[in-house]
Design a protein around this motif. Sequence first.
Motif, PDB file in Angstrom:
ATOM      1  N   PRO A 130      -7.505 -11.244 -19.380  1.00 26.35           N
ATOM      2  CA  PRO A 130      -6.889 -11.197 -20.799  1.00 26.35           C
ATOM      3  C   PRO A 130      -7.600 -12.353 -21.631  1.00 26.35           C
ATOM      4  O   PRO A 130      -8.330 -12.988 -21.119  1.00 26.35           O
ATOM      5  N   ILE A 131      -6.695 -12.443 -22.633  1.00 25.74           N
ATOM      6  CA  ILE A 131      -7.154 -13.384 -23.762  1.00 25.74           C
ATOM      7  C   ILE A 131      -7.164 -14.628 -22.962  1.00 25.74           C
ATOM      8  O   ILE A 131      -6.207 -15.013 -22.233  1.00 25.74           O
ATOM      9  N   SER A 132      -8.123 -15.523 -23.207  1.00 29.83           N
ATOM     10  CA  SER A 132      -8.566 -16.568 -22.518  1.00 29.83           C
ATOM     11  C   SER A 132      -9.142 -17.858 -23.420  1.00 29.83           C
ATOM     12  O   SER A 132      -9.643 -17.556 -24.559  1.00 29.83           O
ATOM     13  N   SER A 133      -9.616 -19.040 -22.913  1.00 25.97           N
ATOM     14  CA  SER A 133      -9.996 -19.934 -23.490  1.00 25.97           C
ATOM     15  C   SER A 133     -11.697 -19.568 -23.581  1.00 25.97           C
ATOM     16  O   SER A 133     -12.422 -19.775 -24.660  1.00 25.97           O
ATOM     17  N   SER A 134     -12.017 -18.808 -22.749  1.00 29.41           N
ATOM     18  CA  SER A 134     -13.677 -18.187 -22.963  1.00 29.41           C
ATOM     19  C   SER A 134     -13.774 -16.904 -23.302  1.00 29.41           C
ATOM     20  O   SER A 134     -14.496 -16.630 -24.177  1.00 29.41           O
ATOM     21  N   ASN A 135     -12.914 -15.857 -22.728  1.00 25.80           N
ATOM     22  CA  ASN A 135     -12.955 -14.510 -23.181  1.00 25.80           C
ATOM     23  C   ASN A 135     -14.679 -14.071 -23.251  1.00 25.80           C
ATOM     24  O   ASN A 135     -15.189 -13.432 -24.099  1.00 25.80           O
ATOM     25  N   LYS A 136     -15.265 -14.512 -22.116  1.00 26.26           N
ATOM     26  CA  LYS A 136     -16.629 -14.292 -22.053  1.00 26.26           C
ATOM     27  C   LYS A 136     -17.170 -12.838 -22.411  1.00 26.26           C
ATOM     28  O   LYS A 136     -18.319 -12.553 -22.650  1.00 26.26           O
ATOM     29  N   GLU A 152      -4.778 -20.317 -24.396  1.00 21.89           N
ATOM     30  CA  GLU A 152      -5.054 -21.297 -25.491  1.00 21.89           C
ATOM     31  C   GLU A 152      -6.269 -20.635 -26.217  1.00 21.89           C
ATOM     32  O   GLU A 152      -7.246 -21.463 -26.805  1.00 21.89           O
ATOM     33  N   PHE A 153      -6.167 -19.559 -26.607  1.00 21.46           N
ATOM     34  CA  PHE A 153      -7.182 -18.609 -27.263  1.00 21.46           C
ATOM     35  C   PHE A 153      -7.210 -19.315 -28.626  1.00 21.46           C
ATOM     36  O   PHE A 153      -8.427 -19.578 -29.437  1.00 21.46           O
ATOM     37  N   ASP A 154      -6.222 -19.464 -29.407  1.00 18.99           N
ATOM     38  CA  ASP A 154      -6.078 -20.133 -30.594  1.00 18.99           C
ATOM     39  C   ASP A 154      -6.873 -21.567 -30.531  1.00 18.99           C
ATOM     40  O   ASP A 154      -7.897 -21.795 -31.445  1.00 18.99           O
ATOM     41  N   GLU A 155      -6.508 -22.363 -29.698  1.00 19.56           N
ATOM     42  CA  GLU A 155      -7.035 -23.618 -29.564  1.00 19.56           C
ATOM     43  C   GLU A 155      -8.527 -23.655 -29.232  1.00 19.56           C
ATOM     44  O   GLU A 155      -9.189 -24.536 -29.966  1.00 19.56           O
ATOM     45  N   TYR A 156      -8.944 -22.844 -28.560  1.00 19.51           N
ATOM     46  CA  TYR A 156     -10.354 -22.747 -28.401  1.00 19.51           C
ATOM     47  C   TYR A 156     -11.227 -22.070 -29.308  1.00 19.51           C
ATOM     48  O   TYR A 156     -12.369 -22.285 -29.546  1.00 19.51           O
ATOM     49  N   HIS A 157     -10.624 -21.242 -30.142  1.00 15.34           N
ATOM     50  CA  HIS A 157     -11.444 -20.406 -31.080  1.00 15.34           C
ATOM     51  C   HIS A 157     -10.966 -20.413 -32.440  1.00 15.34           C
ATOM     52  O   HIS A 157     -11.792 -19.864 -33.323  1.00 15.34           O
ATOM     53  N   LYS A 158      -9.930 -21.136 -32.893  1.00 10.14           N
ATOM     54  CA  LYS A 158      -9.951 -21.410 -34.331  1.00 10.14           C
ATOM     55  C   LYS A 158     -10.938 -22.179 -34.945  1.00 10.14           C
ATOM     56  O   LYS A 158     -11.430 -22.786 -34.101  1.00 10.14           O
ATOM     57  N   PRO A 159     -11.087 -22.443 -36.330  1.00  6.65           N
ATOM     58  CA  PRO A 159     -12.199 -23.156 -36.688  1.00  6.65           C
ATOM     59  C   PRO A 159     -11.782 -24.576 -36.402  1.00  6.65           C
ATOM     60  O   PRO A 159     -10.719 -24.833 -36.241  1.00  6.65           O
ATOM     61  N   TYR A 160     -12.693 -25.249 -35.912  1.00  7.98           N
ATOM     62  CA  TYR A 160     -13.029 -26.584 -35.157  1.00  7.98           C
ATOM     63  C   TYR A 160     -11.953 -27.458 -35.930  1.00  7.98           C
ATOM     64  O   TYR A 160     -11.158 -28.071 -35.305  1.00  7.98           O
ATOM     65  N   HIS A 161     -11.824 -27.543 -37.215  1.00  9.12           N
ATOM     66  CA  HIS A 161     -11.148 -28.777 -37.765  1.00  9.12           C
ATOM     67  C   HIS A 161      -9.675 -28.502 -37.910  1.00  9.12           C
ATOM     68  O   HIS A 161      -8.933 -29.420 -38.292  1.00  9.12           O
ATOM     69  N   ARG A 165      -8.328 -29.941 -30.040  1.00  8.52           N
ATOM     70  CA  ARG A 165      -9.492 -30.912 -29.265  1.00  8.52           C
ATOM     71  C   ARG A 165     -10.677 -29.726 -29.129  1.00  8.52           C
ATOM     72  O   ARG A 165     -11.491 -30.190 -28.297  1.00  8.52           O
ATOM     73  N   LYS A 166     -10.294 -28.656 -29.249  1.00 12.49           N
ATOM     74  CA  LYS A 166     -11.447 -27.692 -29.025  1.00 12.49           C
ATOM     75  C   LYS A 166     -11.992 -26.937 -30.276  1.00 12.49           C
ATOM     76  O   LYS A 166     -12.409 -27.515 -31.349  1.00 12.49           O
ATOM     77  N   GLY A 167     -11.774 -25.668 -30.384  1.00 11.63           N
ATOM     78  CA  GLY A 167     -11.994 -25.099 -31.690  1.00 11.63           C
ATOM     79  C   GLY A 167     -13.627 -24.369 -31.563  1.00 11.63           C
ATOM     80  O   GLY A 167     -14.611 -24.985 -31.189  1.00 11.63           O
ATOM     81  N   GLY A 168     -13.682 -23.089 -32.288  1.00 13.40           N
ATOM     82  CA  GLY A 168     -15.013 -22.862 -32.878  1.00 13.40           C
ATOM     83  C   GLY A 168     -15.986 -22.342 -31.825  1.00 13.40           C
ATOM     84  O   GLY A 168     -17.114 -22.283 -32.039  1.00 13.40           O
ATOM     85  N   GLN A 169     -15.451 -21.984 -30.520  1.00 12.44           N
ATOM     86  CA  GLN A 169     -16.252 -21.577 -29.428  1.00 12.44           C
ATOM     87  C   GLN A 169     -16.757 -20.101 -29.325  1.00 12.44           C
ATOM     88  O   GLN A 169     -17.599 -19.930 -28.738  1.00 12.44           O
ATOM     89  N   LEU A 170     -16.311 -19.348 -29.987  1.00 14.34           N
ATOM     90  CA  LEU A 170     -16.667 -17.956 -30.045  1.00 14.34           C
ATOM     91  C   LEU A 170     -17.129 -17.433 -31.401  1.00 14.34           C
ATOM     92  O   LEU A 170     -16.399 -17.490 -32.483  1.00 14.34           O
ATOM     93  N   ILE A 202      -6.523 -14.574 -33.641  1.00 13.54           N
ATOM     94  CA  ILE A 202      -5.818 -15.935 -34.046  1.00 13.54           C
ATOM     95  C   ILE A 202      -4.812 -16.166 -34.918  1.00 13.54           C
ATOM     96  O   ILE A 202      -4.530 -15.429 -35.897  1.00 13.54           O
ATOM     97  N   ASP A 203      -3.879 -16.604 -34.400  1.00 17.71           N
ATOM     98  CA  ASP A 203      -2.358 -16.614 -34.924  1.00 17.71           C
ATOM     99  C   ASP A 203      -2.452 -17.772 -36.044  1.00 17.71           C
ATOM    100  O   ASP A 203      -2.351 -19.047 -35.740  1.00 17.71           O
ATOM    101  N   PRO A 204      -2.543 -17.480 -37.352  1.00 17.11           N
ATOM    102  CA  PRO A 204      -2.186 -18.448 -38.434  1.00 17.11           C
ATOM    103  C   PRO A 204      -1.026 -19.201 -38.520  1.00 17.11           C
ATOM    104  O   PRO A 204      -0.962 -20.470 -38.890  1.00 17.11           O
ATOM    105  N   ASN A 205       0.046 -18.725 -37.482  1.00 16.83           N
ATOM    106  CA  ASN A 205       1.317 -19.551 -37.411  1.00 16.83           C
ATOM    107  C   ASN A 205       1.571 -20.407 -36.423  1.00 16.83           C
ATOM    108  O   ASN A 205       2.148 -21.281 -36.359  1.00 16.83           O
ATOM    109  N   ASN A 206       0.308 -20.539 -35.658  1.00 12.97           N
ATOM    110  CA  ASN A 206       0.408 -21.359 -34.473  1.00 12.97           C
ATOM    111  C   ASN A 206      -0.439 -22.728 -34.892  1.00 12.97           C
ATOM    112  O   ASN A 206      -1.621 -22.829 -34.679  1.00 12.97           O
TER     113      ASN A 206
END
Length: 578
Positions: A58-64, A295-304, A308-313, A426-430
């Motif tokens: 499923p959707i995940s932090s990496s989604n390799k 934590e898909f939003d947290e890992y993959h939304k734009p960094y700023h 604590r994560k962001g921008g990884q895909l 990526i959920d804009p409301n999260n």
Amino acid sequence: MKIFRIITALSVFFALYACEDVLDRKPLDKISEADVWSNKSMIETYVTDLYVRFPFFPISSSNKWLNYSDEATTSTGNTGALTQGTMSRTNDPEKYWDYAYIRDCNVFLEKIGSTPIDDATKMQLEGEVRAIRAYIYYQMMIRYGGVPLVDVVLDPFKPVDSKYTHRATEEAVANFIEKELDTAIGLLTEEPSSKGKINKWTACAMKARACLWAASIAKYGTVQLNGLVGIPAARAEYFYGKASEAAAKVIASGKYGLYEKKADKAENYRELFLDKDNNEVIFTKVYDGVNVYHEFDEYHKPYHFAFRKGGQLNPTLEFLLGFENADGTTDQPVFGKDNLYANGWEPFKKKDVRLKSSVFFQGDEFQGDVVATYEGLDPSPTPDPAQILSNPAVKYNGIPVVGADSRKILMENQATKSGFLIKKYIDPNNIKNIYSSTNWILFRLAEMYLVVAEAEMELGNKKPAADALNMTRKRAGITLVDETTVTIDKVRLERRSELGLETHRFWDLRRWRASIDVLNGKRFQGLQIIWHYASGKYYFLPMNCETFTRSFKAEHYYNPITNERINNNPDLEENPNY
């Protein structure tokens, strides 16, 4: 929760193949087997445990799976066995070989017939578990080809028949999956009571996907090892027909419809993946954001925007350019210092709007701010790359010379390597929560139209292929096709656009035997986005977004069986060229 823990413990007891070892049996010490199979609640909880373990990937932090193909790379470098071609007899990346899970399904199917629950419940649960077992075998088949077919509960204290220890042919596995799903279809309810539960149409969708895979292997693959890998070419037409038929049944059921709630086609496509009240969804991994979350939003939304994560895909330039122009033209954006654009989207403004819905571009609005992936500021009166300022500690007339989401920021492993970021899912409301509740869609109606289109095209039936293909194209607002203009390349391109960044692409390239052409020897591209201060516009410089050249060899169309599994079971034979 107490019952769930009991059944989880029970499932471990039933795991004959735990840790891939046929003799690794663990004792039951808390509850009798008879108690489980005489209690409706516990039987249903047993099935719930099987769902918990379902291979959604499923959707995940990496989604390799998104960055193993040509769709994307990662901010952390994207090196690994599947991108660098280092799979071996000791390295099976993203493995899936789960006979403990299969045994638990087999136990259920052996016991359910004699349980005292009502017939309707019994049929439904049996259908669900048969579909689950079929999908487990599907996930193994797409990795390894033929695998041992175990459809009974083996007694660890008796000799095991060699037919269960040797690999079946890939064709036999494909036949088994089809037969199991047909049986499940006959048992399951037609009503889609829950998007996270299997019904008749879910099983049909599974059959459509599995038969399309088998058909592709028959047409484009090669039979080796006496059929342990590969399916005879003569079976291609049969499996294409079955794939189209199964997908058409889902479409004709009337239970599902393409998502079309918003007039704006770009926003409509984006909302498709966020709206839980979505009749296009056939089967999904359900999250509530509290008890079950990701934590898909947290890992993959734009960094700023992340905590604590962001921008990884990071989508590649090849992925972006692969989208068709909506008006049917074939010209591509022109890059370089002599081509200035008002924002990050303008070079791609002729593209299919599904691109805009899937990728963040420089200047996109998000959560009350804008995405800033520019990685340099050019202060020259006319564009001059030699004058670019790119020190993240520097400002020019009070303006940062690099964007907060670019690869030049100090937290480089959390910023885009390609100049682009994923927007799909990526959920804009999260905004305030690192945990996400967005569901992960495994099957949706659009895929069924694409299965019909591909299967009918491969069968030479251009009219139904074009009609099916136009369903998703019409929703996207791009030019339609007819039987004189539809081609297999058009079908594959539409699949790439509609299902992009949903984990399909790596497997599609594999079943079409196109991975060598698309991936091998390639160094994928991104764009260096430069803000030209004097004009207030941007220019784009192509660049490598990975530091290595991809490798994909002919043997990589299958994963290795591995020394470890062969040592556990010497009857297994390794795949070719490993």
